[in-house]
Design an enzyme around this catalytic site. Structure first.
Site: not given
Ligand code: NAD
Length: 356
Positions: A140, A191, A223, A247, A251
Site C-alpha cells: 500500500y 506467500k 491462500d 486487510d 475483514d
C-alpha cells in the site's frame, strides 16, 4: 500519574457511540481509574468547522495523549470534496503522523450471538482470534507505483511490495508479546512460496522466534489461511501478517462473528501509544437515530486499557460487563433476534455502566 485520552467522536454514529464509551470511562473513574479526557475534532465535522479533516490542534492533542479513542469518519455530505480534504484523510493522517504500524483486530464471537454468524454455531462459538496486521508498510505504500504507457500503447499498472527487516521484526515482536498474554500461539501468514519479500518475512519471524521460544510459532500461506479461517477458525490464536494480507483476512475473520457493531480495534506505535476504534464506519444510514450499537466502541476502551494504559483489570471489567448485558438479552437493532429485548444506543451504554 494521570493518563490522558484524546476523544475524537468524528462523524455520523461516531458521535453517539463515543458518548456511550465516555460514560463507561466516567464510571470507571469513580472506581479508581486515573485518566483525563479531552475532546478533539476529526473527519467531516472537523472539515466543516476548520476547513481541515485533521486540524493542527487535534494532531497536537493526540501527540500529547497516551491513547486516542476514535468513533468513525465519513458520510454522504463530504463525498464530493477534493480527496485531500475528505474525512478519511483525517484518519490516514493520524495513522501516519503517529506511526501506528501495528493494527490489532480481534475477532471474538460471544456465545450469546453464535446465531449471527453465517457459519454453523459449532464452528464459530467461542471464537477468539487476534489478527496483527502491519499497517504502515508493504504494497500500500511501496514505491514505485502508478500506471504507465508501454511502447505498444497499452497501459500497465504497477505497485511494489517491499518490507525492511526492521519492519517485519517490530510487527512480529508485537505478535509474540500479545500471544504471551493469550494462548501463546502465533501463526505467521505469508506467500513465501512465490514472493521473495515474504520469504524474507518468514526468515525474520523465525530469527526473532529464537528469543521467544515460549511461544508456539507456525507459518501458513495466505491462500490456505483464508481457507482455514472459514473451515476451522478456532485453530488460530494470534495471526501476524502483511498490510494487504491482513486487510483482507481481518475483514474475513471479523465477519465470522456476523456482527460489525461488536468488534473493536487498536493501532499501536513503538511507544505503546495507540488509537482505538470500532472496525465499522460512520453508518450515515442510521446516524442520529439512537439505534447504533455502541459495544464495539466500548470494547475498544477495554483494548485501550489493556494495551496503552496498563489497566488490564479495568479492561476485564468492561468485557465482563458486556458479557453480562448480552446475558440479560439486551440487544441493539443490529444484533436483535426473537425473544431478545431491543434497546437503544444510550440504553445499551447505561446497561453496561450498570453491569460494571
Ligand atoms: P459502515 O461500517 O459505516 O456501515 C455498514 C453497515 O453496517 C451500515 O448498514 C450500517 O448501518 C451498519 N453499521 C455499522 N456500524 C454499526 C453499528 N455500530 N451499529 C449498527 N449498525 C452498524 O460502512 P459504510 O456504509 O461502507 O461506510 C459509511 C461511511 O463510513 C463512509 O463514509 C466510509 O468511508 C466510512 N468508514 C469509516 C471508517 C472509519 O472511520 N474507520 C471505516 C469504514 C468506513
Amino acid at each position: 500519574m494521570t493518563k490522558k485520552i484524546a476523544v475524537l467522536p468524528g462523524d455520523g454514529i461516531g458521535q453517539e457511540i463515543v458518548a456511550e464509551a465516555v460514560k463507561v470511562i466516567e464510571a470507571l473513574k469513580t472506581h479508581g481509574l486515573d485518566v483525563e479526557m479531552e475532546q478533539g475534532l476529526v473527519g467531516g465535522t472537523a472539515y466543516d468547522e476548520t476547513g481541515s479533516p485533521l486540524p493542527t490542534e487535534t494532531l497536537k492533542l493526540t501527540k500529547e495523549s497516551d491513547a486516542i479513542l476514535l468513533g468513525a469518519v465519513g458520510g454522504y455530505k463530504w463525498e464530493s470534496l477534493d480527496i485531500a480534504v475528505r474525512p478519511e484523510k483525517g484518519l490516514l493522517g493520524l495513522r501516519a503522523e503517529l506511526d501506528l504500524f501495528a493494527n490489532l483486530r480481534p475477532a471474538i464471537l460471544y456465545p450469546q450471538l453464535a446465531n449471527a454468524s453465517s457459519l454453523k454455531p459449532k464452528i464459530v462459538s467461542g471464537l477468539d482470534i487476534m489478527i496483527v496486521r502491519e499497517l504502515t508498510g508493504g504494497i500500500y505504500f511501496g514505491e514505485p507505483r502508478g500506471v504507465r504507457i508501454l511502447e505498444n500503447g497499452e497501459r500497465q499498472g504497477y505497485n511494489t511490495l517491499v518490507y525492511k527487516e526492521s519492519e517485519v521484526k517490530r510487527i512480529a515482536e508485537v505478535a509474540f508479546d500479545i500471544a504471551r498474554k493469550r494462548d501463546s500461539r502465533v501463526c505467521s501468514v505469508d506467500k513465501a512460496n512465490v514472493l521473495e519479500v515474504t520469504e524474507m518475512w518468514r526468515d525474520v519471524v523465525n530469527e526473532l522466534h529464537e528469543d521467544n521460544k515460549d511461544i508456539e510459532l507456525s507459518h501458513m500461506y495466505v491462500d490456505n489461511a483464508a481457507m482455514q479461517l472459514v473451515r476451522a477458525p478456532k485453530q488460530f490464536d494470534v495471526m501476524v501478517t502483511t498490510n494487504m494480507f491482513g486487510d483482507i483476512l481481518s475483514d474475513c475473520a471479523a465477519m465470522l462473528t456476523g456482527s460489525i457493531g461488536m468488534l473493536p480495534s487498536a493501532s499501536l506505535n513503538a511507544k505503546g501509544q495507540g488509537m482505538y476504534e470500532p472496525i465499522h464506519g460512520s453508518a450515515p444510514d442510521i446516524a442520529g437515530q439512537n439505534i447504533a450499537n455502541p459495544l464495539a466502541t466500548i470494547l475498544s476502551v477495554a483494548m485501550m486499557l489493556r494495551y496503552s494504559l496498563d489497566e488490564s483489570a479495568m479492561a476485564d471489567r468492561i468485557e465482563k460487563a458486556v458479557d453480562k448485558v448480552l446475558d440479560q438479552k439486551l440487544r441493539t437493532a443490529d444484533i436483535y433476534s426473537d425473544g431478545m429485548k431491543q434497546v437503544s444506543t444510550s440504553e445499551m451504554g447505561d446497561a453496561v455502566v450498570a453491569a460494571l
